[in-house]
Design a protein around this motif. Structure first.
Motif, PDB file in Angstrom:
ATOM      1  N   SER A  52       0.811  -1.217   0.000  1.00 50.26           N
ATOM      2  CA  SER A  52       0.000   0.000   0.000  1.00 50.26           C
ATOM      3  C   SER A  52       0.841   1.262   0.000  1.00 50.26           C
ATOM      4  O   SER A  52       0.410   2.305  -0.482  1.00 50.26           O
ATOM      5  N   ASP A  53       2.054   1.176   0.539  1.00 48.66           N
ATOM      6  CA  ASP A  53       2.897   2.372   0.709  1.00 48.66           C
ATOM      7  C   ASP A  53       4.057   2.339  -0.282  1.00 48.66           C
ATOM      8  O   ASP A  53       5.002   1.567  -0.101  1.00 48.66           O
ATOM      9  N   PRO A  54       4.012   3.153  -1.359  1.00 54.49           N
ATOM     10  CA  PRO A  54       5.111   3.162  -2.329  1.00 54.49           C
ATOM     11  C   PRO A  54       6.454   3.515  -1.694  1.00 54.49           C
ATOM     12  O   PRO A  54       7.511   3.113  -2.190  1.00 54.49           O
ATOM     13  N   ALA A  55       6.424   4.269  -0.578  1.00 53.43           N
ATOM     14  CA  ALA A  55       7.673   4.657   0.080  1.00 53.43           C
ATOM     15  C   ALA A  55       8.388   3.456   0.687  1.00 53.43           C
ATOM     16  O   ALA A  55       9.580   3.514   0.990  1.00 53.43           O
ATOM     17  N   SER A  56       7.668   2.360   0.872  1.00 52.39           N
ATOM     18  CA  SER A  56       8.258   1.155   1.465  1.00 52.39           C
ATOM     19  C   SER A  56       8.776   0.194   0.395  1.00 52.39           C
ATOM     20  O   SER A  56       8.939  -1.009   0.654  1.00 52.39           O
ATOM     21  N   LYS A  57       9.044   0.704  -0.805  1.00 56.41           N
ATOM     22  CA  LYS A  57       9.433  -0.157  -1.916  1.00 56.41           C
ATOM     23  C   LYS A  57      10.685  -0.976  -1.610  1.00 56.41           C
ATOM     24  O   LYS A  57      10.739  -2.178  -1.874  1.00 56.41           O
ATOM     25  N   GLU A  58      11.695  -0.345  -1.029  1.00 60.71           N
ATOM     26  CA  GLU A  58      12.938  -1.062  -0.742  1.00 60.71           C
ATOM     27  C   GLU A  58      12.727  -2.132   0.319  1.00 60.71           C
ATOM     28  O   GLU A  58      13.241  -3.255   0.199  1.00 60.71           O
ATOM     29  N   VAL A  59      11.979  -1.794   1.366  1.00 63.51           N
ATOM     30  CA  VAL A  59      11.676  -2.768   2.417  1.00 63.51           C
ATOM     31  C   VAL A  59      10.865  -3.929   1.839  1.00 63.51           C
ATOM     32  O   VAL A  59      11.129  -5.108   2.130  1.00 63.51           O
ATOM     33  N   HIS A  60       9.912  -3.580   0.988  1.00 58.78           N
ATOM     34  CA  HIS A  60       9.081  -4.597   0.353  1.00 58.78           C
ATOM     35  C   HIS A  60       9.928  -5.538  -0.500  1.00 58.78           C
ATOM     36  O   HIS A  60       9.770  -6.765  -0.448  1.00 58.78           O
ATOM     37  N   GLN A  61      10.846  -4.973  -1.283  1.00 55.51           N
ATOM     38  CA  GLN A  61      11.692  -5.790  -2.146  1.00 55.51           C
ATOM     39  C   GLN A  61      12.606  -6.699  -1.320  1.00 55.51           C
ATOM     40  O   GLN A  61      12.837  -7.858  -1.688  1.00 55.51           O
ATOM     41  N   GLU A  62      13.110  -6.181  -0.208  1.00 55.77           N
ATOM     42  CA  GLU A  62      13.950  -6.996   0.664  1.00 55.77           C
ATOM     43  C   GLU A  62      13.151  -8.176   1.226  1.00 55.77           C
ATOM     44  O   GLU A  62      13.664  -9.312   1.296  1.00 55.77           O
ATOM     45  N   TYR A  63      11.902  -7.915   1.574  1.00 54.85           N
ATOM     46  CA  TYR A  63      11.050  -8.983   2.103  1.00 54.85           C
ATOM     47  C   TYR A  63      10.814 -10.051   1.031  1.00 54.85           C
ATOM     48  O   TYR A  63      10.945 -11.257   1.297  1.00 54.85           O
ATOM     49  N   VAL A  64      10.494  -9.628  -0.187  1.00 54.54           N
ATOM     50  CA  VAL A  64      10.207 -10.573  -1.274  1.00 54.54           C
ATOM     51  C   VAL A  64      11.440 -11.394  -1.609  1.00 54.54           C
ATOM     52  O   VAL A  64      11.363 -12.612  -1.807  1.00 54.54           O
ATOM     53  N   ASN A  65      12.608 -10.741  -1.672  1.00 52.43           N
ATOM     54  CA  ASN A  65      13.827 -11.428  -2.107  1.00 52.43           C
ATOM     55  C   ASN A  65      14.403 -12.370  -1.051  1.00 52.43           C
ATOM     56  O   ASN A  65      15.042 -13.374  -1.394  1.00 52.43           O
ATOM     57  N   HIS A  66      14.199 -12.061   0.224  1.00 57.90           N
ATOM     58  CA  HIS A  66      14.920 -12.823   1.234  1.00 57.90           C
ATOM     59  C   HIS A  66      14.054 -13.381   2.360  1.00 57.90           C
ATOM     60  O   HIS A  66      14.235 -14.530   2.778  1.00 57.90           O
ATOM     61  N   TRP A  67      13.088 -12.571   2.848  1.00 58.16           N
ATOM     62  CA  TRP A  67      12.448 -12.917   4.102  1.00 58.16           C
ATOM     63  C   TRP A  67      11.125 -13.673   3.976  1.00 58.16           C
ATOM     64  O   TRP A  67      10.623 -14.179   4.981  1.00 58.16           O
ATOM     65  N   THR A  68      10.566 -13.756   2.777  1.00 54.71           N
ATOM     66  CA  THR A  68       9.251 -14.397   2.643  1.00 54.71           C
ATOM     67  C   THR A  68       9.241 -15.816   3.197  1.00 54.71           C
ATOM     68  O   THR A  68       8.371 -16.198   3.986  1.00 54.71           O
ATOM     69  N   GLN A  69      10.224 -16.623   2.787  1.00 57.30           N
ATOM     70  CA  GLN A  69      10.248 -18.026   3.210  1.00 57.30           C
ATOM     71  C   GLN A  69      10.682 -18.195   4.666  1.00 57.30           C
ATOM     72  O   GLN A  69      10.557 -19.286   5.226  1.00 57.30           O
ATOM     73  N   LEU A  70      11.198 -17.098   5.278  1.00 56.10           N
ATOM     74  CA  LEU A  70      11.588 -17.149   6.682  1.00 56.10           C
ATOM     75  C   LEU A  70      10.538 -16.523   7.600  1.00 56.10           C
ATOM     76  O   LEU A  70      10.696 -16.533   8.819  1.00 56.10           O
TER      77      LEU A  70
END
Length: 357
Positions: A52-70
């Protein structure tokens, strides 16, 4: 809530509307961020994700790339039945949070503390998650918030199914349109209501010879009997998914075969509602004209009819032939009808063409 539901369905075909739906959901639930993503159940990979928050794009990308499965929230949520809502404070106590690398290295340092999510089944082998998070200064998600998300999950699921269905139809229609443009015969795509969805140039050029019009986007034959048969054939083709062929005769005597063919690339889709598109092909029926000789024609016609035929072969209209013969126009017209009946032709054009030069 009604506005939010409308945005959810609008997001089925418009990614921008899906983003607005997430923003309104986040505001409705009192969160700092809302997220929607799809997970491949076999590999655990995130296939698509939006926040929902475009400003969180970097945090969102970090979550998708690394933290989703954890993420223990996602792991637990995917193990629960579809439609179940999970609140983190119900499953993860402070001791668990203190020992979790996900919480200590990613979630808490990014300003998040409380999470709530729901899951619904996506296409084969996937599941989609709707989640919202709050910061450490906010309370955990209460019963009201959980009930609201639980009510919204079926709308997210239906919107996703609608989007998939429309995507399949769009691809098939684009493919069909390319084929349609290449066909040299008059063709169009229509539905059971006779709406002209797409037509090729040959159809546009043949509207007048075919004795039909396109009125308010629908195909309309000028002859009422043909229009009734056309509407019946459309309904039967849609209902049975079997082709139909009609025979149409224009006022000028030209005959056409009208083939109605269910468009199978759509009919093969899992959703039966995709079967409505019909390909219509107009095929002119070429009538083989019997050879005529002056002797054979003369033997079947009266002297007056032979004289009238001679005028027709010279290209004279009925009024001029009547003047030359000192007869009435009605008499000449009756003689023309008799000539056509005796020679077996449907029109003066066919009769004259049979004699060649």
């Amino acid at each position: 809530m009604l506005h939010l539901v409308g945005l959810i369905y609008a997001g089925a075909t418009n990614a921008g509307m899906a983003g607005e739906a997430l923003c309104l959901l986040n505001e409705h639930l009192g969160g700092v961020m809302a997220q929607m993503f799809t997970v491949h159940l076999g590999s655990g990979a995130v296939l698509n994700s939006q926040v929902s928050d475009p400003a969180s794009k970097e945090v969102h990308q970090e979550y998708v790339n690394h933290w989703t499965q954890l993420d223990p929230h996602t792991q637990l949520l995917l193990s629960l039945p579809a439609g179940k809502v999970l609140r983190c404070h119900e499953r993860f106590d402070p001791q668990f949070v203190a020992a979790s690398s996900f919480h200590q290295e990613f979630f808490l340092p990014r300003g998040f503390r409380w999470a709530m999510g729901g899951m619904y089944q996506g296409s084969a082998g996937t599941a989609s998650v709707i989640a919202a998070v709050r910061g450490p200064d906010a309370p955990a998600f209460d019963d009201w918030a959980a009930a609201a998300l639980r009510q919204l999950l079926p709308h997210f699921e239906r919107a996703a199914l609608l989007g998939s269905s429309l995507a399949r139809q769009t691809g098939a229609i684009q493919s069909a349109t390319r084929i349609l443009k290449l066909l040299p015969t008059p063709c169009l795509f229509t539905d059971e209501a006779g709406r002209c969805i797409e037509a090729n140039d040959a159809f546009t050029q043949s509207v007048e010879p075919l004795s039909l019009r396109v009125v308010t986007g629908r195909v309309r034959f000028t002859q009422q009997d043909m229009q009734s048969r056309w509407e019946t054939a459309l309904f039967e083709t849609q209902a049975t998914a079997l082709g139909r062929t009609l025979l149409a005769t224009s006022p000028g005597g030209r005959q056409w075969k009208v083939h109605l063919i269910p468009w199978h690339p759509l009919a093969q889709q899992a959703d039966a509602r995709d079967k409505h598109l019909i390909l219509v092909v107009f095929d002119e029926k070429i009538v083989e004209l019997p050879a005529q000789s002056p002797a054979s024609v003369k033997a079947r016609l009266t002297r007056a009819e032979v004289e009238v035929l001679a005028g027709l072969l010279k290209g004279l209209p009925a009024k001029t032939i009547a003047t030359h013969r000192s007869a009435s126009v009605n008499t000449v017209r009756s003689q023309i009808v008799a000539i056509l009946d005796k020679t077996g032709y449907n029109s003066q054009k066919e009769l004259i063409a049979s004699f060649g030069a």
